[in-house]
Design a protein around this motif. Structure first.
Motif, PDB file in Angstrom:
ATOM      1  N   ALA A  95       0.831  -1.206   0.000  1.00  0.00           N
ATOM      2  CA  ALA A  95       0.000   0.000   0.000  1.00  0.00           C
ATOM      3  C   ALA A  95       0.867   1.258   0.000  1.00  0.00           C
ATOM      4  CB  ALA A  95      -0.936  -0.014   1.203  1.00  0.00           C
ATOM      5  N   GLU A  96       1.932   1.228   0.783  1.00  0.00           N
ATOM      6  CA  GLU A  96       2.829   2.383   0.863  1.00  0.00           C
ATOM      7  C   GLU A  96       3.519   2.666  -0.464  1.00  0.00           C
ATOM      8  OE1 GLU A  96       7.111   3.133   2.966  1.00  0.00           O
ATOM      9  OE2 GLU A  96       5.574   2.174   4.201  1.00  0.00           O
ATOM     10  N   LEU A  97       3.906   1.627  -1.173  1.00  0.00           N
ATOM     11  CA  LEU A  97       4.663   1.770  -2.423  1.00  0.00           C
ATOM     12  C   LEU A  97       3.795   2.114  -3.629  1.00  0.00           C
ATOM     13  CD1 LEU A  97       7.012  -1.346  -2.066  1.00  0.00           C
ATOM     14  CD2 LEU A  97       7.685   1.073  -1.878  1.00  0.00           C
ATOM     15  N   SER A  98       2.481   2.010  -3.503  1.00  0.00           N
ATOM     16  CA  SER A  98       1.589   2.069  -4.666  1.00  0.00           C
ATOM     17  C   SER A  98       0.721   3.310  -4.701  1.00  0.00           C
ATOM     18  CB  SER A  98       0.697   0.829  -4.672  1.00  0.00           C
ATOM     19  OG  SER A  98       1.500  -0.326  -4.685  1.00  0.00           O
ATOM     20  N   ASP A  99       0.361   3.696  -5.934  1.00  0.00           N
ATOM     21  CA  ASP A  99      -0.541   4.825  -6.162  1.00  0.00           C
ATOM     22  C   ASP A  99      -1.956   4.374  -6.490  1.00  0.00           C
ATOM     23  OD1 ASP A  99       1.581   6.795  -5.933  1.00  0.00           O
ATOM     24  OD2 ASP A  99       2.282   6.026  -7.859  1.00  0.00           O
ATOM     25  N   GLY A 100      -2.177   3.068  -6.542  1.00  0.00           N
ATOM     26  CA  GLY A 100      -3.488   2.502  -6.828  1.00  0.00           C
ATOM     27  C   GLY A 100      -3.392   0.989  -6.794  1.00  0.00           C
ATOM     28  N   PHE A 101      -4.547   0.335  -6.916  1.00  0.00           N
ATOM     29  CA  PHE A 101      -4.630  -1.108  -6.697  1.00  0.00           C
ATOM     30  C   PHE A 101      -5.551  -1.756  -7.718  1.00  0.00           C
ATOM     31  CE2 PHE A 101      -4.144   1.383  -2.899  1.00  0.00           C
ATOM     32  CZ  PHE A 101      -3.001   0.855  -2.334  1.00  0.00           C
ATOM     33  N   ILE A 102      -5.123  -2.925  -8.205  1.00  0.00           N
ATOM     34  CA  ILE A 102      -5.921  -3.697  -9.157  1.00  0.00           C
ATOM     35  C   ILE A 102      -5.997  -5.134  -8.666  1.00  0.00           C
ATOM     36  CG2 ILE A 102      -6.064  -4.611 -11.511  1.00  0.00           C
ATOM     37  CD1 ILE A 102      -4.420  -2.184 -12.430  1.00  0.00           C
ATOM     38  N   ALA A 103      -7.181  -5.710  -8.707  1.00  0.00           N
ATOM     39  CA  ALA A 103      -7.333  -7.140  -8.445  1.00  0.00           C
ATOM     40  C   ALA A 103      -7.631  -7.856  -9.750  1.00  0.00           C
ATOM     41  CB  ALA A 103      -8.458  -7.400  -7.440  1.00  0.00           C
ATOM     42  N   LEU A 104      -6.833  -8.863 -10.045  1.00  0.00           N
ATOM     43  CA  LEU A 104      -7.082  -9.794 -11.141  1.00  0.00           C
ATOM     44  C   LEU A 104      -7.793 -11.009 -10.553  1.00  0.00           C
ATOM     45  CD1 LEU A 104      -3.613  -9.760 -12.969  1.00  0.00           C
ATOM     46  CD2 LEU A 104      -5.709  -8.673 -13.702  1.00  0.00           C
ATOM     47  N   PRO A 105      -8.167 -11.980 -11.347  1.00  0.00           N
ATOM     48  CA  PRO A 105      -8.721 -13.204 -10.765  1.00  0.00           C
ATOM     49  C   PRO A 105      -7.762 -13.797  -9.730  1.00  0.00           C
ATOM     50  CG  PRO A 105      -9.177 -13.168 -13.097  1.00  0.00           C
ATOM     51  CD  PRO A 105      -8.254 -12.013 -12.822  1.00  0.00           C
ATOM     52  N   GLY A 106      -8.343 -14.358  -8.712  1.00  0.00           N
ATOM     53  CA  GLY A 106      -7.562 -14.958  -7.635  1.00  0.00           C
ATOM     54  C   GLY A 106      -8.492 -15.618  -6.636  1.00  0.00           C
ATOM     55  N   GLY A 107      -7.922 -16.038  -5.541  1.00  0.00           N
ATOM     56  CA  GLY A 107      -8.675 -16.737  -4.513  1.00  0.00           C
ATOM     57  C   GLY A 107      -8.820 -15.914  -3.245  1.00  0.00           C
ATOM     58  N   LEU A 108      -8.817 -16.605  -2.115  1.00  0.00           N
ATOM     59  CA  LEU A 108      -9.094 -15.962  -0.834  1.00  0.00           C
ATOM     60  C   LEU A 108      -8.138 -14.824  -0.522  1.00  0.00           C
ATOM     61  CD1 LEU A 108      -9.888 -19.125   1.308  1.00  0.00           C
ATOM     62  CD2 LEU A 108     -11.499 -17.578   0.170  1.00  0.00           C
ATOM     63  N   GLY A 109      -6.842 -15.005  -0.791  1.00  0.00           N
ATOM     64  CA  GLY A 109      -5.881 -13.936  -0.515  1.00  0.00           C
ATOM     65  C   GLY A 109      -6.163 -12.702  -1.344  1.00  0.00           C
ATOM     66  N   THR A 110      -6.492 -12.894  -2.608  1.00  0.00           N
ATOM     67  CA  THR A 110      -6.823 -11.769  -3.486  1.00  0.00           C
ATOM     68  C   THR A 110      -8.056 -11.036  -2.983  1.00  0.00           C
ATOM     69  OG1 THR A 110      -5.853 -12.928  -5.363  1.00  0.00           O
ATOM     70  CG2 THR A 110      -7.373 -11.126  -5.872  1.00  0.00           C
ATOM     71  N   PHE A 111      -9.076 -11.791  -2.581  1.00  0.00           N
ATOM     72  CA  PHE A 111     -10.306 -11.164  -2.077  1.00  0.00           C
ATOM     73  C   PHE A 111     -10.010 -10.351  -0.828  1.00  0.00           C
ATOM     74  CE2 PHE A 111     -12.476 -15.315  -3.577  1.00  0.00           C
ATOM     75  CZ  PHE A 111     -12.354 -14.951  -4.898  1.00  0.00           C
ATOM     76  N   GLU A 112      -9.240 -10.947   0.068  1.00  0.00           N
ATOM     77  CA  GLU A 112      -8.927 -10.289   1.338  1.00  0.00           C
ATOM     78  C   GLU A 112      -8.158  -8.999   1.089  1.00  0.00           C
ATOM     79  OE1 GLU A 112      -6.540  -9.173   4.730  1.00  0.00           O
ATOM     80  OE2 GLU A 112      -5.706 -10.140   2.941  1.00  0.00           O
ATOM     81  N   GLU A 113      -7.181  -9.034   0.194  1.00  0.00           N
ATOM     82  CA  GLU A 113      -6.397  -7.835  -0.113  1.00  0.00           C
ATOM     83  C   GLU A 113      -7.276  -6.761  -0.743  1.00  0.00           C
ATOM     84  OE1 GLU A 113      -2.077  -9.926  -0.986  1.00  0.00           O
ATOM     85  OE2 GLU A 113      -3.655 -10.076  -2.501  1.00  0.00           O
ATOM     86  N   LEU A 114      -8.122  -7.152  -1.683  1.00  0.00           N
ATOM     87  CA  LEU A 114      -9.016  -6.205  -2.333  1.00  0.00           C
ATOM     88  C   LEU A 114      -9.953  -5.539  -1.325  1.00  0.00           C
ATOM     89  CD1 LEU A 114     -10.535  -4.914  -4.771  1.00  0.00           C
ATOM     90  CD2 LEU A 114     -11.942  -6.991  -4.793  1.00  0.00           C
ATOM     91  N   PHE A 115     -10.607  -6.341  -0.512  1.00  0.00           N
ATOM     92  CA  PHE A 115     -11.589  -5.768   0.407  1.00  0.00           C
ATOM     93  C   PHE A 115     -10.937  -4.923   1.488  1.00  0.00           C
ATOM     94  CE2 PHE A 115     -14.527  -8.733  -1.570  1.00  0.00           C
ATOM     95  CZ  PHE A 115     -15.659  -7.945  -1.665  1.00  0.00           C
ATOM     96  N   GLU A 116      -9.753  -5.301   1.934  1.00  0.00           N
ATOM     97  CA  GLU A 116      -9.076  -4.484   2.943  1.00  0.00           C
ATOM     98  C   GLU A 116      -8.692  -3.122   2.377  1.00  0.00           C
ATOM     99  OE1 GLU A 116      -5.938  -4.903   6.532  1.00  0.00           O
ATOM    100  OE2 GLU A 116      -5.367  -5.938   4.680  1.00  0.00           O
ATOM    101  N   ILE A 117      -8.087  -3.102   1.195  1.00  0.00           N
ATOM    102  CA  ILE A 117      -7.642  -1.830   0.641  1.00  0.00           C
ATOM    103  C   ILE A 117      -8.836  -0.959   0.246  1.00  0.00           C
ATOM    104  CG2 ILE A 117      -7.354  -2.347  -1.837  1.00  0.00           C
ATOM    105  CD1 ILE A 117      -4.718  -0.714   0.419  1.00  0.00           C
ATOM    106  N   TRP A 118      -9.921  -1.574  -0.182  1.00  0.00           N
ATOM    107  CA  TRP A 118     -11.147  -0.828  -0.507  1.00  0.00           C
ATOM    108  C   TRP A 118     -11.760  -0.261   0.767  1.00  0.00           C
ATOM    109  CZ3 TRP A 118     -15.973  -3.564  -2.988  1.00  0.00           C
ATOM    110  CH2 TRP A 118     -16.902  -2.620  -3.412  1.00  0.00           C
TER     111      TRP A 118
END
Length: 193
Positions: A95-118
């Motif tokens: 999060a610190e290194l990035s200016d934005g976030f994209i989720a591609l297809p993935g599983g539980l880890g991807t969902f968790e990362e997406l929902f936390e950052i959102w």
């Protein structure tokens, strides 16, 4: 936009379109001079996007917990691989290194990362764009569920609208580049307390 974090699967999934989309996005980031920040693995969609970004001479920063390095899934060909102590540290550094976030297809880890950052965006902890690349309709069910959350008044329409969605990498990047964060100073109305 200097760097984008991408959350995605450590598997390539069943549909070959997922890998193609990861490669297309990685190549596009490299060509546009947008750095990739990702989970640091050499496997699945993570490896595919990193390899494509590297092939396009893009900056690629991998962030991976030591436990996954020990399992030999760290990408061996990154010039910038940051090893952290935990998944929590990984997400914070990404999060610190990035200016934005994209989720591609993935599983539980991807969902968790997406929902936390959102959620962090909803709470006003950052004003960076959060996006889904909806490859081959992978997220259609989730998007329908999110609309249901709005209709049931658990999610405000403005917060739902914060999630940028497109099915092609170039369209997604255009929407990310034109994103303007809404005012999130009031997310609970006095009547809701």
């Amino acid at each position: 936009m200097k760097r984008l974090a991408v959350f995605c699967g450590s598997s390539t999934g069943r549909d070959p379109e997922y890998r193609k989309a990861a490669q297309a996005l990685g190549g596009l980031l490299g060509l546009r001079g947008i750095g990739l920040v990702y989970g640091g693995a050499s496997v699945g969609l993570m490896g595919a996007i990193a390899d494509a970004a590297r092939a396009a001479n893009g900056e690629v920063i991998g962030v991976i917990p030591q436990a996954l390095v020990d399992r030999e899934v760290a990408h061996p060909h990154l010039s910038d691989l940051r090893v952290v102590g935990s998944m929590h540290e990984r997400k914070a550094l990404m999060a610190e290194l990035s200016d934005g976030f994209i989720a591609l297809p993935g599983g539980l880890g991807t969902f968790e990362e997406l929902f936390e950052i959102w959620t962090w965006a909803q709470l006003g902890s950052h004003r960076k764009p959060v996006a889904l690349l909806n490859v081959a309709g992978y997220y259609d069910g989730l998007l329908g569920f999110l609309d249901r959350c709005v209709s049931e008044t658990f999610v405000r329409p403005g917060h739902r609208d914060m999630l940028i969605v497109a099915d092609k990498p170039d369209a997604l990047l255009q929407r990310i580049e034109s994103y303007r964060a809404p005012d999130s100073s009031r997310w609970i109305e006095p009547r809701e307390r």
